[in-house]
Design a protein around this motif. Structure first.
Motif, PDB file in Angstrom:
ATOM      1  N   PRO A 143       0.883  -1.234   0.108  1.00 43.67           N
ATOM      2  CA  PRO A 143       0.220   0.051  -0.164  1.00 43.67           C
ATOM      3  C   PRO A 143       1.078   1.464   0.098  1.00 43.67           C
ATOM      4  O   PRO A 143       0.200   2.123  -0.331  1.00 43.67           O
ATOM      5  N   PHE A 144       1.978   1.126  -0.025  1.00 43.35           N
ATOM      6  CA  PHE A 144       2.707   2.774   0.518  1.00 43.35           C
ATOM      7  C   PHE A 144       4.496   1.917  -0.278  1.00 43.35           C
ATOM      8  O   PHE A 144       5.261   2.337  -0.010  1.00 43.35           O
ATOM      9  N   PRO A 145       3.839   1.812  -1.759  1.00 42.40           N
ATOM     10  CA  PRO A 145       5.074   1.354  -1.921  1.00 42.40           C
ATOM     11  C   PRO A 145       6.675   2.723  -3.015  1.00 42.40           C
ATOM     12  O   PRO A 145       5.686   3.756  -2.212  1.00 42.40           O
ATOM     13  N   ASP A 146       7.405   2.559  -2.506  1.00 40.88           N
ATOM     14  CA  ASP A 146       8.618   3.406  -2.624  1.00 40.88           C
ATOM     15  C   ASP A 146       8.915   4.785  -1.349  1.00 40.88           C
ATOM     16  O   ASP A 146      10.053   4.857  -0.821  1.00 40.88           O
ATOM     17  N   LEU A 147       7.921   3.883   0.088  1.00 44.87           N
ATOM     18  CA  LEU A 147       8.210   4.723   1.388  1.00 44.87           C
ATOM     19  C   LEU A 147       8.071   3.270   1.921  1.00 44.87           C
ATOM     20  O   LEU A 147       9.569   3.040   2.837  1.00 44.87           O
ATOM     21  N   ALA A 148       7.896   2.264   1.839  1.00 41.28           N
ATOM     22  CA  ALA A 148       7.732   0.639   2.597  1.00 41.28           C
ATOM     23  C   ALA A 148       8.613   0.187   1.697  1.00 41.28           C
ATOM     24  O   ALA A 148       9.355  -0.864   2.840  1.00 41.28           O
ATOM     25  N   ILE A 149       8.392   0.063   0.450  1.00 37.10           N
ATOM     26  CA  ILE A 149       9.410  -1.126  -0.669  1.00 37.10           C
ATOM     27  C   ILE A 149       9.600  -0.160  -1.810  1.00 37.10           C
ATOM     28  O   ILE A 149       8.918   0.305  -1.530  1.00 37.10           O
ATOM     29  N   MET A 150      10.955  -0.382  -1.673  1.00 33.98           N
ATOM     30  CA  MET A 150      11.632   0.008  -2.736  1.00 33.98           C
ATOM     31  C   MET A 150      11.781  -1.137  -3.798  1.00 33.98           C
ATOM     32  O   MET A 150      12.512  -2.544  -3.617  1.00 33.98           O
ATOM     33  N   MET A 151      11.975  -0.797  -5.504  1.00 30.63           N
ATOM     34  CA  MET A 151      13.024  -2.129  -5.588  1.00 30.63           C
ATOM     35  C   MET A 151      14.354  -1.445  -6.367  1.00 30.63           C
ATOM     36  O   MET A 151      14.135  -0.394  -7.038  1.00 30.63           O
ATOM     37  N   ILE A 152      15.642  -2.227  -5.406  1.00 31.80           N
ATOM     38  CA  ILE A 152      16.667  -1.668  -5.683  1.00 31.80           C
ATOM     39  C   ILE A 152      17.691  -2.810  -6.894  1.00 31.80           C
ATOM     40  O   ILE A 152      17.477  -3.342  -6.511  1.00 31.80           O
ATOM     41  N   GLY A 153      18.334  -2.424  -7.844  1.00 26.20           N
ATOM     42  CA  GLY A 153      18.681  -3.540  -8.839  1.00 26.20           C
ATOM     43  C   GLY A 153      17.572  -4.509  -9.242  1.00 26.20           C
ATOM     44  O   GLY A 153      17.900  -5.353  -9.292  1.00 26.20           O
ATOM     45  N   GLY A 154      16.700  -3.779  -9.198  1.00 20.58           N
ATOM     46  CA  GLY A 154      15.548  -5.231  -9.637  1.00 20.58           C
ATOM     47  C   GLY A 154      14.943  -6.119  -8.660  1.00 20.58           C
ATOM     48  O   GLY A 154      14.582  -7.190  -8.894  1.00 20.58           O
ATOM     49  N   ARG A 155      15.390  -5.956  -6.843  1.00 23.00           N
ATOM     50  CA  ARG A 155      15.372  -5.921  -6.274  1.00 23.00           C
ATOM     51  C   ARG A 155      14.640  -5.678  -4.829  1.00 23.00           C
ATOM     52  O   ARG A 155      15.408  -4.881  -5.429  1.00 23.00           O
ATOM     53  N   PRO A 156      13.471  -6.947  -4.290  1.00 21.46           N
ATOM     54  CA  PRO A 156      12.738  -6.103  -3.552  1.00 21.46           C
ATOM     55  C   PRO A 156      13.228  -5.040  -1.824  1.00 21.46           C
ATOM     56  O   PRO A 156      14.266  -5.870  -1.316  1.00 21.46           O
ATOM     57  N   LEU A 157      13.261  -4.403  -1.939  1.00 22.56           N
ATOM     58  CA  LEU A 157      14.521  -3.904  -0.049  1.00 22.56           C
ATOM     59  C   LEU A 157      13.644  -3.070   0.344  1.00 22.56           C
ATOM     60  O   LEU A 157      12.471  -2.650   0.596  1.00 22.56           O
ATOM     61  N   ILE A 158      13.114  -3.892   1.956  1.00 17.48           N
ATOM     62  CA  ILE A 158      12.377  -3.205   2.894  1.00 17.48           C
ATOM     63  C   ILE A 158      12.636  -2.201   3.562  1.00 17.48           C
ATOM     64  O   ILE A 158      13.620  -1.804   3.867  1.00 17.48           O
ATOM     65  N   ALA A 159      11.850  -1.270   3.618  1.00 17.63           N
ATOM     66  CA  ALA A 159      12.406  -0.354   4.630  1.00 17.63           C
ATOM     67  C   ALA A 159      12.146   0.092   6.018  1.00 17.63           C
ATOM     68  O   ALA A 159      10.570   0.121   6.179  1.00 17.63           O
ATOM     69  N   SER A 160      12.819  -0.740   6.796  1.00 19.51           N
ATOM     70  CA  SER A 160      11.982  -1.575   7.992  1.00 19.51           C
ATOM     71  C   SER A 160      11.399  -0.152   8.912  1.00 19.51           C
ATOM     72  O   SER A 160      10.852  -0.348   9.868  1.00 19.51           O
ATOM     73  N   GLY A 161      11.598   0.979   8.755  1.00 20.42           N
ATOM     74  CA  GLY A 161      11.136   2.174   9.592  1.00 20.42           C
ATOM     75  C   GLY A 161       9.569   2.693   9.004  1.00 20.42           C
ATOM     76  O   GLY A 161       8.988   3.097   9.408  1.00 20.42           O
ATOM     77  N   MET A 162       9.002   2.451   7.746  1.00 25.10           N
ATOM     78  CA  MET A 162       8.138   2.372   7.019  1.00 25.10           C
ATOM     79  C   MET A 162       7.039   1.102   7.062  1.00 25.10           C
ATOM     80  O   MET A 162       6.350   1.469   6.775  1.00 25.10           O
ATOM     81  N   CYS A 163       7.929   0.398   7.294  1.00 26.83           N
ATOM     82  CA  CYS A 163       6.770  -0.942   6.925  1.00 26.83           C
ATOM     83  C   CYS A 163       5.843  -0.924   7.484  1.00 26.83           C
ATOM     84  O   CYS A 163       6.181  -1.232   8.686  1.00 26.83           O
ATOM     85  N   THR A 164       4.675  -1.151   7.563  1.00 25.38           N
ATOM     86  CA  THR A 164       3.688  -2.010   8.344  1.00 25.38           C
ATOM     87  C   THR A 164       3.299  -2.949   9.030  1.00 25.38           C
ATOM     88  O   THR A 164       2.739  -2.996  10.145  1.00 25.38           O
ATOM     89  N   GLY A 165       3.712  -4.226   8.230  1.00 27.57           N
ATOM     90  CA  GLY A 165       3.705  -5.198   8.501  1.00 27.57           C
ATOM     91  C   GLY A 165       2.122  -5.721   7.918  1.00 27.57           C
ATOM     92  O   GLY A 165       2.323  -6.798   8.774  1.00 27.57           O
ATOM     93  N   CYS A 166       1.400  -4.747   7.494  1.00 22.33           N
ATOM     94  CA  CYS A 166       0.222  -5.344   6.603  1.00 22.33           C
ATOM     95  C   CYS A 166      -0.073  -6.864   5.988  1.00 22.33           C
ATOM     96  O   CYS A 166      -1.083  -7.985   6.178  1.00 22.33           O
ATOM     97  N   GLY A 167       1.341  -7.325   5.407  1.00 21.42           N
ATOM     98  CA  GLY A 167       1.807  -8.462   5.358  1.00 21.42           C
ATOM     99  C   GLY A 167       1.512  -8.768   3.811  1.00 21.42           C
ATOM    100  O   GLY A 167       0.860  -9.480   2.771  1.00 21.42           O
ATOM    101  N   LEU A 168       0.425  -7.471   3.181  1.00 21.21           N
ATOM    102  CA  LEU A 168      -0.038  -7.630   1.297  1.00 21.21           C
ATOM    103  C   LEU A 168       1.146  -8.256   0.551  1.00 21.21           C
ATOM    104  O   LEU A 168       0.823  -8.774  -0.381  1.00 21.21           O
ATOM    105  N   CYS A 169       2.355  -7.850   0.071  1.00 22.09           N
ATOM    106  CA  CYS A 169       2.817  -8.352  -0.349  1.00 22.09           C
ATOM    107  C   CYS A 169       4.138  -9.129   0.085  1.00 22.09           C
ATOM    108  O   CYS A 169       3.916 -10.166  -1.165  1.00 22.09           O
ATOM    109  N   GLU A 170       3.294 -10.100   0.886  1.00 26.31           N
ATOM    110  CA  GLU A 170       3.395 -11.641   0.630  1.00 26.31           C
ATOM    111  C   GLU A 170       2.692 -12.545   0.132  1.00 26.31           C
ATOM    112  O   GLU A 170       2.987 -13.670  -0.196  1.00 26.31           O
TER     113      GLU A 170
END
Length: 170
Positions: A143-170
């Motif tokens: 729900p918060f791309p580019d804040l909670a998760i980013m794609m760096i070099g084609g791989r996902p990187l979680i921004a731990s300070g912004m991730c809500t833990g909702c589980g939608l990415c799973e």
């Protein structure tokens, strides 16, 4: 005369053994209390949440996605929980679960992006981007791309300070 098995018969036999093995594995009836998360706005640390929550369950029926359920706590009190693996939290804009809590165990955070239930983790062994395949399903589900998760070099990187833990990415 020798009967040669067809490829179809061979595969059926092979998959039948897997099917039989999977039918023997017991399926848990409810998520383990150690793997569940608390609903949005839950007081932290957890002992504060458990002390404030009366177990009324008012937060459960107001969840429009049926993500909130109750589990039996240590003192036999039913307490609300989430299991992102089973059913993620969709972070409703009005967070009705918080509004339904009259006990103060779920506090108003002001906005869904302020929710902190947990932090997503990327498992490089399971994520296909680490095997060279292109994929952005977790990124587009967030729900918060580019804040909670980013794609760096084609791989996902979680921004731990912004991730809500909702589980939608799973």
């Amino acid at each position: 005369m020798v009967h040669r098995r067809s490829r179809r018969e061979l595969l059926r036999g092979l998959f039948a053994s897997f099917r039989e093995a999977s039918e023997r594995v017991p399926v848990p009836s409810s998520p383990d209390a150690g793997t569940v998360l608390r609903p949005p706005g839950a007081l932290w640390p957890d002992h504060e949440f458990l002390a404030a929550c009366t177990g009324c369950g008012d937060c459960v029926p107001v969840c429009p996605t049926d993500s909130v359920f109750t589990i039996q706590g240590e003192d036999d009190k039913l307490v609300p929980a989430l299991s992102p693996s089973a059913k993620p939290c969709y972070l409703c804009t009005d967070l009705p679960c918080i509004a339904a809590c009259k006990d103060g165990a779920l506090e108003d955070l002001g906005a869904p992006e302020q929710v902190r239930m947990g932090i997503a983790r990327v498992n490089p062994r399971r994520c296909v981007t680490f095997q060279g395949q292109a994929c952005d399903r977790c990124y587009t589900a967030c729900p918060f791309p580019d804040l909670a998760i980013m794609m760096i070099g084609g791989r996902p990187l979680i921004a731990s300070g912004m991730c809500t833990g909702c589980g939608l990415c799973e």
